[in-house]
Design an enzyme around this catalytic site. Structure first.
Site, PDB file in Angstrom:
ATOM      1  N   GLY A   9     -50.113  23.171 -66.804  1.00  0.00           N
ATOM      2  CA  GLY A   9     -50.919  22.233 -67.570  1.00  0.00           C
ATOM      3  C   GLY A   9     -52.335  22.739 -67.724  1.00  0.00           C
ATOM      4  O   GLY A   9     -52.593  23.940 -67.678  1.00  0.00           O
ATOM      5  N   CYS A  10     -53.244  21.830 -67.883  1.00  0.00           N
ATOM      6  CA  CYS A  10     -54.659  22.159 -68.050  1.00  0.00           C
ATOM      7  C   CYS A  10     -55.144  23.012 -66.884  1.00  0.00           C
ATOM      8  O   CYS A  10     -54.976  22.642 -65.722  1.00  0.00           O
ATOM      9  CB  CYS A  10     -55.462  20.859 -68.125  1.00  0.00           C
ATOM     10  SG  CYS A  10     -57.231  21.096 -68.091  1.00  0.00           S
TER      11      CYS A  10
END
Length: 173
Positions: A9-10
Site C-alpha cells: 500500500g502507501c
C-alpha cells in the site's frame, strides 16, 4: 546486512512500521516493478508507469530474521485484496515482495504458504528485485516529518498498535 523490497500500500504507512522495528538499519521509500524507464510520485499515482509504491528495507538478520520481517509485513497490511489497501486503490498499491537474493525466495514462499495453510487467500506477488527508483525527498520519513497529516493519523496508528501487540520484542523502544 540484508535488503528486501516490500509493497503493502502507501509507502508512508509501510515505512512507518519498519522504522519501528529493531535491527532495521534503513527504510527508503520508492518505486519498483514498472515498465517505464523512470518513476516519480505523480506518474506512479496516475497509474501510467506500472510501478508499485515500495519500501527498501535494509536489516541486520542477527537482530531481526527475515521470517520476522515478513511476518510483520503480512500482519500490518492486507495481503488478501488485489490492488487495494484501505482507501488506496490502484495497481501501485498492490501487495508484493521483491527479493534481492535468491536465498530469500524460499523463506518468502514458506511464509506465504504458512498463511495459505491457515486458510488465508494471499494475493501477494513475489518477484526478483528489479530497478529501484528512490521516491522524492518529501516522501522519505514522511509520518515523522508530517505528524499532523490526516491520512497518516488514520492509517498508521493501528498498524503500529498491531506491531506493538504482536511483535513487541522486535519494536524499537
Amino acid at each position: 546486512m540484508q535488503t528486501i523490497i516490500l509493497g503493502g500500500g502507501c509507502f508512508w504507512c509501510t515505512e512507518s512500521v519498519f522504522l519501528s522495528v529493531k535491527g532495521v538499519e534503513s527504510v527508503i521509500s520508492g518505486y519498483m516493478g514498472g515498465n517505464a524507464v523512470s518513476a516519480n510520485y505523480e506518474a506512479v499515482c496516475g497509474g501510467d508507469t506500472g510501478h508499485i509504491e515500495v519500501i527498501k528495507v535494509k536489516f541486520n538478520e542477527s537482530t531481526v530474521p527475515l521470517e520476522v520481517i515478513l511476518d510483520v509485513f503480512f500482519a500490518t497490511h492486507d495481503p488478501t485484496t488485489m490492488d487495494r489497501q484501505a482507501n488506496d486503490v490502484g495497481s501501485q498499491y498492490r501487495s508484493v515482495v521483491f527479493y534481492t537474493d535468491e536465498t530469500q525466495k524460499p523463506t518468502v514462499d514458506r511464509t506465504i504458504n504458512k498463511l495459505r495453510d491457515m486458510g488465508i487467500n494471499i494475493v501477494t506477488e513475489v518477484h526478483p528485485a528489479v530497478e529501484f527508483y528512490q521516491a522524492e525527498d518529501t516522501h522519505q520519513d514522511f509520518f515523522n516529518r508530517n505528524p499532523g497529516q490526516a491520512y497518516c493519523n488514520f492509517a498508521i496508528p493501528p498498524k503500529l498498535a498491531k506491531l506493538r501487540k504482536e511483535f513487541s520484542q522486535y519494536m524499537v523502544s
